[in-house]
Design a protein around this motif. Structure first.
Motif, PDB file in Angstrom:
ATOM      1  N   CYS A  22       0.833  -1.207   0.000  1.00 52.04           N
ATOM      2  CA  CYS A  22       0.000   0.000   0.000  1.00 52.04           C
ATOM      3  C   CYS A  22       0.870   1.261   0.000  1.00 52.04           C
ATOM      4  N   GLY A  23       1.936   1.248   0.800  1.00 51.40           N
ATOM      5  CA  GLY A  23       2.849   2.400   0.832  1.00 51.40           C
ATOM      6  C   GLY A  23       3.449   2.657  -0.539  1.00 51.40           C
ATOM      7  N   SER A  24       3.857   1.581  -1.195  1.00 56.06           N
ATOM      8  CA  SER A  24       4.436   1.734  -2.536  1.00 56.06           C
ATOM      9  C   SER A  24       3.398   2.238  -3.531  1.00 56.06           C
ATOM     10  N   ALA A  25       2.211   1.697  -3.474  1.00 57.10           N
ATOM     11  CA  ALA A  25       1.178   2.114  -4.422  1.00 57.10           C
ATOM     12  C   ALA A  25       0.859   3.603  -4.260  1.00 57.10           C
ATOM     13  N   ILE A  26       0.749   4.035  -3.013  1.00 57.46           N
ATOM     14  CA  ILE A  26       0.469   5.457  -2.767  1.00 57.46           C
ATOM     15  C   ILE A  26       1.641   6.317  -3.230  1.00 57.46           C
ATOM     16  N   GLY A  27       2.865   5.897  -2.881  1.00 59.43           N
ATOM     17  CA  GLY A  27       4.052   6.667  -3.254  1.00 59.43           C
ATOM     18  C   GLY A  27       4.252   6.748  -4.752  1.00 59.43           C
ATOM     19  N   GLY A  29       1.945   6.465  -6.914  1.00 57.63           N
ATOM     20  CA  GLY A  29       0.851   7.282  -7.428  1.00 57.63           C
ATOM     21  C   GLY A  29       1.135   8.768  -7.285  1.00 57.63           C
ATOM     22  N   ILE A  30       1.664   9.170  -6.132  1.00 56.85           N
ATOM     23  CA  ILE A  30       2.002  10.585  -5.910  1.00 56.85           C
ATOM     24  C   ILE A  30       3.049  11.037  -6.925  1.00 56.85           C
ATOM     25  N   ILE A 108       5.063   6.171   1.193  1.00 58.36           N
ATOM     26  CA  ILE A 108       4.308   7.411   0.994  1.00 58.36           C
ATOM     27  C   ILE A 108       5.252   8.615   0.964  1.00 58.36           C
ATOM     28  N   LYS A 112       6.420  11.401  -2.020  1.00 62.27           N
ATOM     29  CA  LYS A 112       6.390  12.862  -1.929  1.00 62.27           C
ATOM     30  C   LYS A 112       7.746  13.475  -2.287  1.00 62.27           C
TER      31      LYS A 112
END
Length: 157
Positions: A22-27, A29-30, A108, A112
Motif C-alpha cells: 500500500c505504501g508503494s502504491a500510494i508513493g 501514485g504521488i 508514501i 512525496k
C-alpha cells in the motif's frame, strides 16, 4: 494449536505484503501524478521522471520478499504446511511488522520526495541526480526495516 500458529504466520506475511504494498502504491501514485504533469509539458523528460516515479515501488518488493520467506518457512508454498506453535506464529507475525509498517510510511514519503525531485527535474534537468539521491535517502529506512524483519525471521524456526 497448530492451526492458530499457521494463521498467525500467514497474518505476518499479510502484514508485510499488504502494508508495504500500500505504501508503494500510494508513493508511486504521488510521483506518477507529478511526472505526468511534467511530461505533458516536456515529453523529453519521461526517462528521468520514470526513474523517480519507480523509486517508491521498492517497499512493496521488500514486503513481498518477507511474505514469501514466511510462507516458505511454514511450508505453505510447496504444499507441505508445517506444524507451527502459537509462539512461532506470533514470531512470524512480529517479523512481518517492521517492513510492513515502515514500508507503508516510507513508501508514501518517498513518493512525496520523488514528486519534489520530478519538479526539480522539470526546472533544472541537470539536477535530476540530486532528486534521486533525496528520494533514496528515504529508502534507507525501508532497507533497515527489511533487514530487521529478515533477521527476526531467521530466529523463528
Amino acid at each position: 494449536m497448530e492451526s492458530t500458529g499457521v494463521s498467525l504466520a500467514i497474518a505476518g506475511a499479510a502484514v508485510a505484503a499488504l502494508f508495504a504494498g500500500c505504501g508503494s502504491a500510494i508513493g508511486v501514485g504521488i510521483a506518477g501524478q507529478a511526472a505526468a504533469g511534467v511530461v505533458s509539458e516536456d515529453p523529453e523528460k519521461f526517462g528521468n521522471t520514470l526513474i523517480l516515479q519507480a523509486l517508491p515501488g521498492t517497499q512493496g518488493i521488500y514486503g513481498l520478499l518477507i511474505a514469501f520467506i514466511i510462507l516458505l518457512n511454514i511450508g505453505l508454498i510447496g504444499g507441505d504446511v508445517k506444524e507451527i506453535t502459537v509462539q512461532q506464529g506470533l514470531s512470524f507475525l512480529y517479523a512481518g511488522m517492521p517492513i510492513g509498517l515502515v514500508g507503508l510510511v516510507s513508501g508514501i514519503y518517498q513518493g512525496k520526495v520523488s514528486a519534489s525531485g520530478i519538479y526539480l527535474c522539470a526546472r533544472r534537468p541537470e539536477e535530476t541526480g540530486k532528486g534521486i539521491i533525496f528520494a533514496a535517502m528515504v529508502e534507507t529506512y525501508a532497507v533497515l526495516a527489511l533487514l530487521i524483519s529478515f533477521l527476526m525471521l531467521n530466529g523463528v524456526l
